[in-house]
Design a protein around this motif. Structure first.
Motif, PDB file in Angstrom:
ATOM      1  N   MET A  50       0.828  -1.198   0.000  1.00  0.00           N
ATOM      2  CA  MET A  50       0.000   0.000   0.000  1.00  0.00           C
ATOM      3  C   MET A  50       0.876   1.266   0.000  1.00  0.00           C
ATOM      4  O   MET A  50       0.657   2.181  -0.773  1.00  0.00           O
ATOM      5  CB  MET A  50      -0.923  -0.053   1.214  1.00  0.00           C
ATOM      6  N   LEU A  51       1.881   1.303   0.871  1.00  0.00           N
ATOM      7  CA  LEU A  51       2.760   2.462   0.960  1.00  0.00           C
ATOM      8  C   LEU A  51       3.548   2.661  -0.335  1.00  0.00           C
ATOM      9  O   LEU A  51       3.721   3.782  -0.810  1.00  0.00           O
ATOM     10  CB  LEU A  51       3.708   2.315   2.145  1.00  0.00           C
ATOM     11  N   ALA A  52       3.987   1.558  -0.927  1.00  0.00           N
ATOM     12  CA  ALA A  52       4.740   1.631  -2.179  1.00  0.00           C
ATOM     13  C   ALA A  52       3.864   2.199  -3.295  1.00  0.00           C
ATOM     14  O   ALA A  52       4.312   3.051  -4.073  1.00  0.00           O
ATOM     15  CB  ALA A  52       5.264   0.260  -2.568  1.00  0.00           C
ATOM     16  N   LYS A  53       2.623   1.766  -3.377  1.00  0.00           N
ATOM     17  CA  LYS A  53       1.710   2.284  -4.408  1.00  0.00           C
ATOM     18  C   LYS A  53       1.454   3.767  -4.198  1.00  0.00           C
ATOM     19  O   LYS A  53       1.400   4.540  -5.151  1.00  0.00           O
ATOM     20  CB  LYS A  53       0.394   1.514  -4.406  1.00  0.00           C
ATOM     21  N   LEU A  54       1.298   4.177  -2.961  1.00  0.00           N
ATOM     22  CA  LEU A  54       1.083   5.585  -2.650  1.00  0.00           C
ATOM     23  C   LEU A  54       2.298   6.416  -3.054  1.00  0.00           C
ATOM     24  O   LEU A  54       2.177   7.452  -3.703  1.00  0.00           O
ATOM     25  CB  LEU A  54       0.782   5.757  -1.158  1.00  0.00           C
ATOM     26  N   TYR A  55       3.477   5.943  -2.698  1.00  0.00           N
ATOM     27  CA  TYR A  55       4.718   6.650  -3.035  1.00  0.00           C
ATOM     28  C   TYR A  55       4.899   6.755  -4.549  1.00  0.00           C
ATOM     29  O   TYR A  55       5.169   7.828  -5.083  1.00  0.00           O
ATOM     30  CB  TYR A  55       5.916   5.939  -2.404  1.00  0.00           C
ATOM     31  N   LEU A  56       4.770   5.627  -5.239  1.00  0.00           N
ATOM     32  CA  LEU A  56       4.973   5.634  -6.689  1.00  0.00           C
ATOM     33  C   LEU A  56       3.901   6.442  -7.401  1.00  0.00           C
ATOM     34  O   LEU A  56       4.192   7.141  -8.376  1.00  0.00           O
ATOM     35  CB  LEU A  56       5.029   4.206  -7.227  1.00  0.00           C
ATOM     36  N   GLY A  57       2.687   6.377  -6.917  1.00  0.00           N
ATOM     37  CA  GLY A  57       1.616   7.195  -7.501  1.00  0.00           C
ATOM     38  C   GLY A  57       1.917   8.677  -7.351  1.00  0.00           C
ATOM     39  O   GLY A  57       1.768   9.456  -8.296  1.00  0.00           O
ATOM     40  N   ALA A  58       2.368   9.068  -6.169  1.00  0.00           N
ATOM     41  CA  ALA A  58       2.728  10.467  -5.930  1.00  0.00           C
ATOM     42  C   ALA A  58       3.930  10.877  -6.779  1.00  0.00           C
ATOM     43  O   ALA A  58       3.971  11.972  -7.348  1.00  0.00           O
ATOM     44  CB  ALA A  58       3.020  10.696  -4.452  1.00  0.00           C
ATOM     45  N   TYR A  59       4.906   9.983  -6.894  1.00  0.00           N
ATOM     46  CA  TYR A  59       6.111  10.251  -7.692  1.00  0.00           C
ATOM     47  C   TYR A  59       5.727  10.533  -9.142  1.00  0.00           C
ATOM     48  O   TYR A  59       6.094  11.562  -9.720  1.00  0.00           O
ATOM     49  CB  TYR A  59       7.057   9.053  -7.614  1.00  0.00           C
ATOM     50  N   PHE A  60       4.991   9.607  -9.746  1.00  0.00           N
ATOM     51  CA  PHE A  60       4.650   9.767 -11.159  1.00  0.00           C
ATOM     52  C   PHE A  60       3.713  10.944 -11.400  1.00  0.00           C
ATOM     53  O   PHE A  60       3.887  11.688 -12.361  1.00  0.00           O
ATOM     54  CB  PHE A  60       4.072   8.465 -11.729  1.00  0.00           C
ATOM     55  N   LEU A  96       7.252  17.838 -15.367  1.00  0.00           N
ATOM     56  CA  LEU A  96       8.033  17.623 -16.578  1.00  0.00           C
ATOM     57  C   LEU A  96       7.208  17.607 -17.855  1.00  0.00           C
ATOM     58  O   LEU A  96       7.756  17.553 -18.944  1.00  0.00           O
ATOM     59  CB  LEU A  96       8.801  16.292 -16.473  1.00  0.00           C
ATOM     60  N   ALA A  97       5.892  17.602 -17.729  1.00  0.00           N
ATOM     61  CA  ALA A  97       4.985  17.544 -18.878  1.00  0.00           C
ATOM     62  C   ALA A  97       5.202  16.267 -19.692  1.00  0.00           C
ATOM     63  O   ALA A  97       4.976  16.235 -20.893  1.00  0.00           O
ATOM     64  CB  ALA A  97       5.125  18.778 -19.761  1.00  0.00           C
ATOM     65  N   THR A  98       5.662  15.232 -19.030  1.00  0.00           N
ATOM     66  CA  THR A  98       5.849  13.925 -19.662  1.00  0.00           C
ATOM     67  C   THR A  98       5.984  12.870 -18.572  1.00  0.00           C
ATOM     68  O   THR A  98       6.157  13.196 -17.399  1.00  0.00           O
ATOM     69  CB  THR A  98       7.106  13.913 -20.566  1.00  0.00           C
ATOM     70  N   THR A  99       5.918  11.628 -18.961  1.00  0.00           N
ATOM     71  CA  THR A  99       6.131  10.534 -18.024  1.00  0.00           C
ATOM     72  C   THR A  99       7.612  10.466 -17.670  1.00  0.00           C
ATOM     73  O   THR A  99       8.449  10.434 -18.570  1.00  0.00           O
ATOM     74  CB  THR A  99       5.688   9.200 -18.661  1.00  0.00           C
ATOM     75  N   PRO A 100       7.954  10.477 -16.390  1.00  0.00           N
ATOM     76  CA  PRO A 100       9.374  10.400 -16.039  1.00  0.00           C
ATOM     77  C   PRO A 100       9.911   8.977 -16.186  1.00  0.00           C
ATOM     78  O   PRO A 100       9.184   8.006 -16.011  1.00  0.00           O
ATOM     79  CB  PRO A 100       9.387  10.823 -14.565  1.00  0.00           C
ATOM     80  N   LEU A 101      11.178   8.886 -16.511  1.00  0.00           N
ATOM     81  CA  LEU A 101      11.839   7.588 -16.498  1.00  0.00           C
ATOM     82  C   LEU A 101      11.930   7.115 -15.057  1.00  0.00           C
ATOM     83  O   LEU A 101      11.973   7.917 -14.132  1.00  0.00           O
ATOM     84  CB  LEU A 101      13.248   7.706 -17.080  1.00  0.00           C
ATOM     85  N   PHE A 102      11.961   5.818 -14.876  1.00  0.00           N
ATOM     86  CA  PHE A 102      12.077   5.254 -13.538  1.00  0.00           C
ATOM     87  C   PHE A 102      13.177   4.208 -13.593  1.00  0.00           C
ATOM     88  O   PHE A 102      13.059   3.213 -14.306  1.00  0.00           O
ATOM     89  CB  PHE A 102      10.747   4.648 -13.084  1.00  0.00           C
ATOM     90  N   GLY A 103      14.269   4.450 -12.869  1.00  0.00           N
ATOM     91  CA  GLY A 103      15.488   3.671 -12.976  1.00  0.00           C
ATOM     92  C   GLY A 103      15.365   2.177 -12.810  1.00  0.00           C
ATOM     93  O   GLY A 103      16.165   1.428 -13.355  1.00  0.00           O
ATOM     94  N   SER A 104      14.377   1.714 -12.085  1.00  0.00           N
ATOM     95  CA  SER A 104      14.249   0.278 -11.888  1.00  0.00           C
ATOM     96  C   SER A 104      13.825  -0.437 -13.162  1.00  0.00           C
ATOM     97  O   SER A 104      14.048  -1.631 -13.313  1.00  0.00           O
ATOM     98  CB  SER A 104      13.198  -0.011 -10.810  1.00  0.00           C
ATOM     99  N   ARG A 123       6.898  -4.884 -16.291  1.00  0.00           N
ATOM    100  CA  ARG A 123       6.909  -4.708 -14.840  1.00  0.00           C
ATOM    101  C   ARG A 123       8.149  -5.347 -14.232  1.00  0.00           C
ATOM    102  O   ARG A 123       8.546  -6.438 -14.616  1.00  0.00           O
ATOM    103  CB  ARG A 123       5.668  -5.310 -14.208  1.00  0.00           C
ATOM    104  N   VAL A 124       8.715  -4.639 -13.274  1.00  0.00           N
ATOM    105  CA  VAL A 124       9.853  -5.142 -12.520  1.00  0.00           C
ATOM    106  C   VAL A 124       9.592  -4.811 -11.061  1.00  0.00           C
ATOM    107  O   VAL A 124       9.176  -3.703 -10.738  1.00  0.00           O
ATOM    108  CB  VAL A 124      11.163  -4.465 -12.986  1.00  0.00           C
ATOM    109  N   GLU A 125       9.813  -5.767 -10.191  1.00  0.00           N
ATOM    110  CA  GLU A 125       9.639  -5.495  -8.768  1.00  0.00           C
ATOM    111  C   GLU A 125      10.784  -4.618  -8.286  1.00  0.00           C
ATOM    112  O   GLU A 125      11.907  -4.721  -8.773  1.00  0.00           O
ATOM    113  CB  GLU A 125       9.584  -6.799  -7.987  1.00  0.00           C
ATOM    114  N   ILE A 126      10.481  -3.731  -7.354  1.00  0.00           N
ATOM    115  CA  ILE A 126      11.513  -2.850  -6.805  1.00  0.00           C
ATOM    116  C   ILE A 126      11.727  -3.175  -5.334  1.00  0.00           C
ATOM    117  O   ILE A 126      10.875  -3.779  -4.694  1.00  0.00           O
ATOM    118  CB  ILE A 126      11.160  -1.362  -6.993  1.00  0.00           C
TER     119      ILE A 126
END
Length: 120
Positions: free
Chosen positions: A1-11, A18-26, A72-75
């Motif tokens: 749940m916390l991971a989804k919240l964090y990643l949702g907020a990040y994206f 950035l007016a675009t989808t950011p790259l995500f290093g994982s 999809r890749v697990e982080i």
């Protein structure tokens, strides 16, 4: 749940900034033909640069970044086990935006994006 919240907020936050989808290093793929023109422009020194965001800024708007939910890749859950790293991540994100200001400010990026849409 916390991971989804964090990643949702990040994206959400960085799509707006950035007016675009950011790259995500994982999990991202980058063609050599995209990397070579920007390789010498990315910030490589200092610990306060978020390399994924910096690369996103350098690549766009001339390159297209697409999100593919099939890839999809697990982080690691490490960031959620050490709350102090959240502050560091925030500092890196803001420092990266600041290093690229004003050449790549949110306002300019959105203006370019809207003009491209109107002219297409």
């Amino acid at each position: 749940m916390l991971a989804k919240l964090y990643l949702g907020a990040y994206f959400t936050t960085f799509r707006l900034a950035l007016a675009t989808t950011p790259l995500f290093g994982s999990n991202f793929f980058l063609r050599r033909t995209a990397w070579l023109p920007v390789a010498d422009t990315v910030h490589r020194s200092g610990l306060k640069v978020h390399d994924d965001l910096d690369l996103t800024i350098r690549l766009t708007p001339s390159h297209h970044i697409a999100y593919d939910p099939a890839n999809r890749v697990e982080i690691s859950f490490r960031p959620f086990q050490q709350p102090q790293t959240f502050g560091l991540r925030m500092v890196r994100g803001l420092a990266t935006l600041a290093k690229n200001w004003p050449r790549s400010s949110s306002t300019l990026r959105w203006r370019r994006k809207l003009l491209n849409l109107l002219c297409a």
